[in-house]
Design a protein around this motif. Structure first.
Motif, PDB file in Angstrom:
ATOM      1  N   ALA A  99       0.853  -1.192   0.000  1.00  0.00           N
ATOM      2  CA  ALA A  99       0.000   0.000   0.000  1.00  0.00           C
ATOM      3  C   ALA A  99       0.889   1.242   0.000  1.00  0.00           C
ATOM      4  N   ASP A 100       0.269   2.416  -0.116  1.00  0.00           N
ATOM      5  CA  ASP A 100       1.081   3.640  -0.105  1.00  0.00           C
ATOM      6  C   ASP A 100       0.263   4.857   0.301  1.00  0.00           C
TER       7      ASP A 100
ATOM      8  N   HIS B 123     -14.010  13.888  -3.011  1.00  0.00           N
ATOM      9  CA  HIS B 123     -14.129  12.462  -3.332  1.00  0.00           C
ATOM     10  C   HIS B 123     -14.592  12.315  -4.788  1.00  0.00           C
TER      11      HIS B 123
ATOM     12  N   TYR C  29     -12.416  10.821  -8.168  1.00  0.00           N
ATOM     13  CA  TYR C  29     -12.833   9.689  -9.018  1.00  0.00           C
ATOM     14  C   TYR C  29     -13.029  10.130 -10.471  1.00  0.00           C
TER      15      TYR C  29
ATOM     16  N   ALA D 168      -9.422  -0.668  -4.752  1.00  0.00           N
ATOM     17  CA  ALA D 168      -9.840  -0.944  -3.371  1.00  0.00           C
ATOM     18  C   ALA D 168     -10.787   0.117  -2.818  1.00  0.00           C
TER      19      ALA D 168
ATOM     20  N   SER E 158     -14.525   1.210  -1.944  1.00  0.00           N
ATOM     21  CA  SER E 158     -15.778   0.479  -1.725  1.00  0.00           C
ATOM     22  C   SER E 158     -17.001   1.374  -1.608  1.00  0.00           C
ATOM     23  N   SER E 159     -16.840   2.695  -1.726  1.00  0.00           N
ATOM     24  CA  SER E 159     -18.021   3.577  -1.725  1.00  0.00           C
ATOM     25  C   SER E 159     -18.812   3.305  -3.002  1.00  0.00           C
TER      26      SER E 159
ATOM     27  N   SER F  81     -15.594   4.807   2.500  1.00  0.00           N
ATOM     28  CA  SER F  81     -16.183   3.486   2.756  1.00  0.00           C
ATOM     29  C   SER F  81     -15.702   2.932   4.096  1.00  0.00           C
TER      30      SER F  81
END
Ligand SMILES: Cc1cc2nc3c(=O)[nH]c(=O)nc-3n(C[C@H](O)[C@H](O)[C@H](O)COP(=O)(O)O)c2cc1C
Length: 447
Positions: free
Chosen positions: A55-56, A143, A147, A215, A217-218, A334
């Motif tokens: 991860a980062d 957010h 996206y 990853a 999940s919203s 999420s």
């Protein structure tokens, strides 16, 4: 052959428990020592894991005084891990918000060549609010905007990876022809956020494109995953929410016109394993005693975009009103829902909540015997909650080795997990199709 389980090793600090870094069973190596990552990848490869994952985050946490949350940059690390391993797949995180698509497409294509086709990209839009301060930004993008940029970013990187045909390189030294220029073409992308001419300045990579992992999940994150992801990491604290997520995401994938089997869903699982359940629970109590609730409080604040929880007493039952509404959170939206669900369900005190998040930050934790862990894995796998797991050992290498030696053989005996690698590339381990270049797709349409 029975449907096969997929296992990914998530490497994080000296284990996923918040206090792992100071536990006596943790690796003695520094988190800046490349041998640490190479050693863990070799152990995972010996145990036949599909892949490892790094991860980062793009800013230092404010809990560094009491938490070992520093690491090396993942793409660089994977180049060094690639040359120390032969078969295992490797997933690196990189951000669509804070990178240029051309840079990222080159880096992952290079890694895919270096590893001979074993690389995946964990696509993140970067939820951590403080990252913006390191990239000249005034504040974090919303957010929704993160996206939206991510969506265009994907169109650009895919076009770049496809800008070379499979047969573009001739490398005919006698004839003096290196490449067929008519099999390489610009992409001429002009969008709202990016302008990229292309083509990529290197040949098509061994897997066609790196495997794409996501990853988020919203709702927005799920729709993004349904369009682009080939594997999805997700966090659940109970099987029921994992099943709902699984059904929802597979339906969204089908609605995008993709085969649901071509998107693997891998929830996190952090198992503390011992010969008896009582001993496993004792190990959990032992490591919990090493954690500091004030570190947990800072992390909780980070998840909620910097919300101040400092006034909350540690020992009164929490109420949903103690938290911001998840839909208003611009950070890890999420995961805030996972946390609120736990508060509604169990009404923990802040101290209890922080203790449950200390284990694996909102992923499923479990303490038990190897048989119990294998039963749990089989149950989720056969009961439509998972296609495999993101294994998050609480302490490494100790709990990774116990998992490899005690749990994996049980899964193999049950016919659920490979006994040897069948292929050489990550797409083969994951059972994924090969993406065709635009050239080949056009040729197929014309025949
Ligand atoms: C297993 C797992 C690993 C993740 N790794 C990262 C990471 O390395 N960097 C990051 O910024 N976000 C990471 N995330 C967070 C998500 O990618 C996503 O950005 C976040 O959940 C917010 O988006 P969402 O509200 O759509 O879920 C991870 C999430 C999960 C479940």
């Amino acid at each position: 052959m029975k449907r096969q389980l997929h296992l990914n090793l998530f490497i994080h600090s000296r284990g996923h428990h918040e206090a792992s870094w100071r536990h006596p069973a943790a690796s003695p190596l520094a988190l800046t020592d490349i041998r640490y990552y190479q050693d863990l990848a070799q152990r995972a490869e010996a145990a036949l894991f599909d892949s490892i994952f790094l991860a980062d985050q793009l800013a230092l946490g404010d809990d560094v005084a009491q938490a070992a949350r520093t690491w090396l940059e993942p793409i660089t690390v994977l180049a060094a891990v690639a040359v120390a391993t032969n078969r295992i797949g490797m997933v690196a995180t990189a951000s669509t918000t804070y990178t240029e698509p051309f840079n990222l497409a080159r880096q992952f294509a290079s890694l895919d060549h270096i590893s001979n086709g074993r690389v995946a990209w964990n696509i993140v839009t970067s939820w951590l609010a403080t990252a913006a301060g390191n990239f000249g930004g005034e504040g974090q993008l919303s957010h929704a905007e993160r996206y939206a940029r991510g969506e265009e970013f994907m169109a650009v990187v895919k076009a770049l990876w496809d800008s070379w045909a499979e047969d573009a390189v001739v490398d005919d030294r006698a004839a003096g022809i290196y490449a067929r220029a008519d099999r390489i073409r610009p992409i001429n992308h002009k969008g709202e956020y990016y302008r990229v001419t292309g083509p990529l300045n290197m040949p098509r990579c061994p897997q066609g494109r790196p495997v794409l992992v996501q990853a988020g999940s919203s709702d927005t994150g799920r729709r993004f995953a349904a369009r682009h992801a080939e594997a999805v990491f997700t966090a659940h604290m109970e099987k029921a929410t994992a099943q709902t997520f699984y059904a929802d995401l597979k339906a969204l994938v089908a609605a995008e016109g993709r085969a649901p089997d071509n998107v693997l869903i891998l929830p996190g699982l952090s198992p503390m394993i011992a010969a008896t359940e009582a001993e496993a629970q004792r190990l959990v109590r032992e490591i919990n005693e090493l954690s500091d609730p004030e570190v947990g409080r800072k992390r909780l604040s980070g998840r909620f975009g910097g919300h101040d929880f400092s006034h909350l007493p540690l020992d009164r039952a929490l109420r949903p009103e103690d938290f911001p509404v998840p839909s208003s959170v611009e950070a890890a939206r999420s995961r805030t829902e996972v946390i609120l669900n736990l508060v509604r369900r169990e009404k923990p005190t802040l101290r209890q909540l922080l203790a449950s998040l200390a284990g694996a930050r909102g992923h499923f934790t479990f303490a038990g015997t190897p048989e119990q862990v294998a039963d749990l894995i089989e149950d989720w796998f056969t009961d439509c909650a998972a296609d495999g797991f993101n294994i998050m050992p609480p302490v490494v290498p100790a709990m990774l080795d116990v998992f490899s030696v005690e749990v994996i053989p049980l899964l193999q005996q049950r016919g659920l997990f490979r006994t040897a690698y069948a292929g050489k590339r990550l797409r083969e381990h994951y059972g994924l199709p090969w993406p065709l270049s635009a050239f080949k797709e056009r040729a197929l349409q014309e025949t």
